[in-house]
Scaffold this motif. Sequence first.
Motif, short mmCIF file in Angstrom:
data_model
loop_
_atom_site.label_atom_id
_atom_site.label_comp_id
_atom_site.label_asym_id
_atom_site.label_seq_id
_atom_site.Cartn_x
_atom_site.Cartn_y
_atom_site.Cartn_z
N ARG A 46 2.52 -1.53 1.74
CA ARG A 46 1.96 -1.55 0.21
C ARG A 46 1.16 -0.05 0.03
NH1 ARG A 46 0.19 -7.13 1.79
NH2 ARG A 46 1.20 -8.38 0.39
N PRO B 199 9.38 -3.80 3.46
CA PRO B 199 8.26 -4.36 3.65
C PRO B 199 8.17 -5.39 4.71
CG PRO B 199 9.08 -5.55 1.81
CD PRO B 199 9.96 -4.05 1.93
N VAL C 279 -3.33 -0.51 -4.73
CA VAL C 279 -2.34 -1.39 -3.93
C VAL C 279 -3.23 -2.88 -3.52
CG1 VAL C 279 -1.19 0.72 -3.34
CG2 VAL C 279 -2.58 -0.34 -1.86
#
Length: 408
Positions: free
Chosen positions: A87, A108, A311
């Motif tokens: 992130r 991710p 974020v």
Amino acid sequence: MIVRPFSKLRWAIPALIVGSLMGCGLLSPTPRETPAPVEAPGMAPSMPGAAPVTWQRPKATWTAASWADLPGWDKDPVQEWWPALWRGCVKPAAAWAPVCAEVRKLGPQWGTQVQDGFVRQWVQSRLQPWRVSAPDGRTSGLLTGYFEPLLDGRRMPDARFRYPLHRAPQGLGVRKPFLSRNELERTPEGRAALAGRELVYLADPLDVLLIQVQGSGRIRLQDERDAQGLPKVVRLAFGGHNDQPYVSVARWLVDQGAFSLEQASWPAIRNWATANPARVDEMMHANPRVVFFREEPLPDPTVGPSGAQGVPLTPGRSIAVDRESVPLGTPVWLDSTVPQVWSANGNGAPTPLLQRLVMAQDTGGAILGAVRADYFWGWGDEALAMAGRTKQSLALWVLWPQGAGPAR
């Protein structure tokens, strides 16, 4: 809370309320899933007898260290940290561009799909640890905690839900400072500035204090339903403040003789308010700062609020820092302890170590200095309990890309 001097999220409960006082086995990767080690040696610590390699930040000194210097480094399940890194790499600083390009390519979930050792090897082959100290040489500091409140509220007031939270008034940011809390609530000009700006109404003025201190929160609307017929939950994100100075209500209560500085905590404030209902308004108005909000949808309740880096925060893997000590988007190794959680009969459990890799992704008005961090516990009652008790000694190390120049 979550920024800011008030970041998009909040000021920590013990930090701002008290003021500036205070794996499991996983899949083995295929060769394509395991990035090749980086050959660049980076900035190694000085040889014995040589002057240590140091970098100067506005509020901190970074001293080159070795991985063996990080207490507990080989015990943290660092694969759990990978999503927070991913992130953070969505908005990387310039020095992080090469590393973050690789992180984004891996995706991710890469770190959670491989064994912990592969993530640790990846980190050690690409980053260099630096011990953080204050300009005067102190390497010990303070860890506090924060969270995202979950509160009941209503769109329309009634006899119980009658304490409003507002969106930013017109002219905020043009007039600095804006009207104080007292002026907003008790003068014709202030009431006119807030008229029609109500977002939701809460049932307790201390809930107003809580979400304003945290700077963000989830509201469970009692007069709206979702598709399942349950109370609709929305997020109120930080939308600005009136640029008035922050006055800690805990410090005010200490000065009033309500409790000692060592006893200052969120439960202590609530207990005092319960015992002194006629003085709650006086307590609230001791702090002239007012926080305003904006409403955001909450399509995924597992995603945290946005921090100052822009974020989403990751519970247990995101912290707030002083950006003049640690740049946002930097991995940080924490060496601290978990706050003691008291059982109903008052017996305390042993305090385990809190040694883990986190991301610096937020800031806070009371999070100032070199060795200073605010730990994001998440949301809900358990996070509140942990955040309200977090006031621990702290040492920290930053991890910086090998071969990159000094942090700017």
